[in-house]
Design a protein around this motif. Structure first.
Motif, PDB file in Angstrom:
ATOM      1  N   GLY A   1       0.636  -1.240  -0.008  1.00 20.37           N
ATOM      2  CA  GLY A   1       0.061  -0.084  -0.031  1.00 20.37           C
ATOM      3  C   GLY A   1       0.831   1.371  -0.003  1.00 20.37           C
ATOM      4  N   PRO A   2       0.457   2.361   0.192  1.00 19.75           N
ATOM      5  CA  PRO A   2       1.040   3.664   0.365  1.00 19.75           C
ATOM      6  C   PRO A   2       2.354   3.444   1.217  1.00 19.75           C
ATOM      7  N   GLY A   3       3.352   4.072   0.550  1.00 20.12           N
ATOM      8  CA  GLY A   3       4.716   4.091   1.265  1.00 20.12           C
ATOM      9  C   GLY A   3       5.772   2.807   1.108  1.00 20.12           C
ATOM     10  N   ARG A   4       4.834   1.749   0.311  1.00 15.83           N
ATOM     11  CA  ARG A   4       5.696   0.378  -0.189  1.00 15.83           C
ATOM     12  C   ARG A   4       5.565   0.453  -1.666  1.00 15.83           C
ATOM     13  N   ILE A   5       6.977  -0.205  -2.025  1.00 14.22           N
ATOM     14  CA  ILE A   5       6.757  -0.819  -3.291  1.00 14.22           C
ATOM     15  C   ILE A   5       6.866  -2.408  -3.225  1.00 14.22           C
TER      16      ILE A   5
ATOM     17  N   VAL B   1       7.668  -9.464  -3.118  1.00 16.69           N
ATOM     18  CA  VAL B   1       8.717  -8.805  -2.276  1.00 16.69           C
ATOM     19  C   VAL B   1       7.963  -7.344  -2.040  1.00 16.69           C
ATOM     20  N   SER B   2       8.184  -6.869  -1.025  1.00 17.05           N
ATOM     21  CA  SER B   2       8.007  -5.642  -0.472  1.00 17.05           C
ATOM     22  C   SER B   2       9.038  -4.737   0.388  1.00 17.05           C
ATOM     23  N   MET B   3       9.106  -3.518   0.031  1.00 18.42           N
ATOM     24  CA  MET B   3      10.080  -2.637   0.631  1.00 18.42           C
ATOM     25  C   MET B   3       9.484  -1.273   0.580  1.00 18.42           C
ATOM     26  N   PRO B   4      10.064  -0.222   1.382  1.00 21.09           N
ATOM     27  CA  PRO B   4       9.687   0.956   1.640  1.00 21.09           C
ATOM     28  C   PRO B   4       9.912   1.848   0.236  1.00 21.09           C
ATOM     29  N   GLU B   5       9.152   2.889  -0.073  1.00 20.60           N
ATOM     30  CA  GLU B   5       9.406   3.642  -1.177  1.00 20.60           C
ATOM     31  C   GLU B   5      10.684   4.641  -0.811  1.00 20.60           C
TER      32      GLU B   5
ATOM     33  N   LEU C   1      13.863  -5.668  -7.836  1.00 22.17           N
ATOM     34  CA  LEU C   1      12.749  -4.743  -7.345  1.00 22.17           C
ATOM     35  C   LEU C   1      13.533  -3.317  -6.766  1.00 22.17           C
ATOM     36  N   GLY C   2      13.324  -2.628  -7.864  1.00 19.98           N
ATOM     37  CA  GLY C   2      13.783  -1.118  -7.539  1.00 19.98           C
ATOM     38  C   GLY C   2      12.888   0.005  -7.377  1.00 19.98           C
ATOM     39  N   GLY C   3      13.506   1.337  -7.367  1.00 23.29           N
ATOM     40  CA  GLY C   3      12.814   2.469  -7.226  1.00 23.29           C
ATOM     41  C   GLY C   3      12.678   3.166  -5.784  1.00 23.29           C
ATOM     42  N   VAL C   4      13.448   2.568  -4.896  1.00 21.29           N
ATOM     43  CA  VAL C   4      13.659   3.201  -3.338  1.00 21.29           C
ATOM     44  C   VAL C   4      14.216   4.559  -3.619  1.00 21.29           C
ATOM     45  N   THR C   5      13.734   5.668  -3.133  1.00 26.06           N
ATOM     46  CA  THR C   5      14.200   6.781  -3.237  1.00 26.06           C
ATOM     47  C   THR C   5      15.082   6.906  -1.907  1.00 26.06           C
ATOM     48  N   VAL C   6      16.075   7.611  -2.210  1.00 27.57           N
ATOM     49  CA  VAL C   6      17.058   7.963  -0.965  1.00 27.57           C
ATOM     50  C   VAL C   6      17.061   9.395  -0.792  1.00 27.57           C
TER      51      VAL C   6
END
Length: 144
Positions: A28-32, A41-45, A138-143
């Motif tokens: 959901g919101p805040g997760r990729i 797989v799930s990880m934070p945005e 799985l990509g796209g996590v903003t730093v």
């Protein structure tokens, strides 16, 4: 959807901790999130250097034939340029009886100009990329 991509054996050194076992799935919101033939797989945005990033890996029951190692490696970008390996979570032992969400936690190191991160997830007998039985990115996590 993810793509196969690898790392050289031994790169980079372990710099994180991993907790093995069933956990609650998050999306959901805040997760990729990503769905793959073998699971999801799930990880934070977003994440920050110096913080711990949680990667949830839910492997479908019966997909692992025998004792294996679940490995999560993180790669980093500087703008549009992929720079390569950043860190990796410690190995998680998995077997044909493994079920539930596995939780990998990786401490994010400082890198000048780091803008985003991708997770490379794979299972192999000894965490060796060349012997993997399945993998995904799985990509796209903003730093920040």
């Amino acid at each position: 959807m993810g793509t196969d991509i690898g790392m050289e054996v031994g790169d980079p050194p372990a710099a994180a901790t991993t907790v093995k076992g069933a956990a609650e799935w998050k999306e959901g919101p805040g997760r990729i999130t990503g769905e793959f033939d073998w699971g999801r797989v799930s990880m934070p945005e977003k994440t920050k250097a110096g913080e711990e990033m949680e990667i949830l890996v839910d492997i479908k029951p019966g997909i692992i034939p025998n004792a294996q190692v679940l490995q999560v490696d993180l790669h980093w970008w500087q703008g549009a340029e992929r720079k390569g390996p950043l860190t990796r979570a410690r190995r998680v032992q998995v077997t044909s009886n493994t079920s539930g969400v596995q939780v990998a936690r990786a401490m994010i190191p400082e890198k000048d100009g780091m803008t985003r991160i991708a997770a490379i997830i794979y299972v192999a007998p000894d965490a060796n990329w060349t012997q993997k039985i399945f993998s995904a990115e799985l990509g796209g996590v903003t730093v920040d």
